[in-house]
Scaffold this active site. Structure first.
Site, PDB file in Angstrom:
ATOM      1  N   GLU A 166       0.805  -1.217   0.000  1.00  0.00           N
ATOM      2  CA  GLU A 166       0.000   0.000   0.000  1.00  0.00           C
ATOM      3  C   GLU A 166       0.844   1.276   0.000  1.00  0.00           C
ATOM      4  OE1 GLU A 166      -3.099   0.437  -0.412  1.00  0.00           O
ATOM      5  OE2 GLU A 166      -4.077  -1.471   0.014  1.00  0.00           O
ATOM      6  N   ASP A 216      -6.503   8.239  -0.209  1.00  0.00           N
ATOM      7  CA  ASP A 216      -5.991   7.203   0.692  1.00  0.00           C
ATOM      8  C   ASP A 216      -4.808   7.771   1.462  1.00  0.00           C
ATOM      9  OD1 ASP A 216      -7.847   5.422  -0.370  1.00  0.00           O
ATOM     10  OD2 ASP A 216      -6.464   4.775  -1.943  1.00  0.00           O
TER      11      ASP A 216
END
Length: 224
Positions: free
Chosen positions: A130, A148
């Protein structure tokens, strides 16, 4: 305090600023860090001088300096301080990128090892996929107009509030900026809530890069 000449300041282009943005300034002197063709020296008499590219020296703090010259030098000084301030700020906002074992130990201490049946190695693989272990990672999603945030790339549409995402739910009851801190306690707390409600498959990176794979290398040699 080092004083930079106009010639030195003109040598600092925006490209130079971007180029040194990724340097660790703390390991360089000011002149080395900004990569310009001049540096301050002190004469034998103790009066600061400035050595420029052409080798000529200009006395600073000289009794013969006129008020206009002193004002000009002060202006140059302020420009130099502003530039150096921007450089230091750029380093500060880069955030913390964890080393592998450092993050493994941190996640274990924060209770993620085995949480909801998810091994520490899986959390490590997820975090690498990620954010590459970077606490300041941010990625904008044009479709949902959301972002995000942080080491686990937690989404502002559902889990945190950044004050700009339309119809944000803020399921973790936390500011998105808190998920960018070097201290990842709040990021871990939010990740626990997400995995409790949706499971580890809530993270696309885990599904694409970690699922059904041997992940032992993520914690090997870390003493966890």
């Amino acid at each position: 305090m080092p004083v930079l000449s106009e010639q030195c300041l003109q040598a600092i282009s925006f490209h130079d600023f971007l180029a040194i943005n990724s340097w660790d300034i703390k390991t360089f002197s000011v002149s080395e860090a900004i990569n310009i063709p001049c540096f301050p020296r002190v004469s034998k008499g103790g009066a600061p001088k400035l050595v420029r590219k052409d080798g000529r020296e200009k006395m600073l703090n000289s009794k013969s300096s006129s008020p206009g010259q002193l004002g000009h030098l002060a202006s140059v000084n302020m420009k130099a301080l502003l530039i150096l301030g921007l450089l230091l700020l750029s380093v500060a906002v880069q955030g913390k990128t964890f080393k592998r074992c450092e993050l493994a130990k941190t996640l274990k201490n924060l209770g993620l090892a085995g949480y909801k049946g998810v091994s520490l190695a899986n959390w490590m693989c997820l975090a690498e996929g990620e954010s590459s272990y970077n606490t300041q990672a941010k990625n904008y999603n044009p479709g949902s107009k959301s972002t995000d945030y942080g080491i686990f790339q937690i989404n502002s549409k559902w889990w945190c509030n950044d004050g700009k995402t339309p119809k944000a739910v803020n399921g973790c009851g936390v500011s998105c900026s808190a998920l960018l801190k070097d201290d990842i306690t709040q990021a871990v707390a939010c990740a626990k809530k997400i995995v409790s409600q949706q499971g580890i498959t809530a993270w696309v990176a885990w599904t694409n890069k970690c699922q059904n794979r041997d992940l032992t290398s993520y914690v090997k040699g870390c003493g966890v």
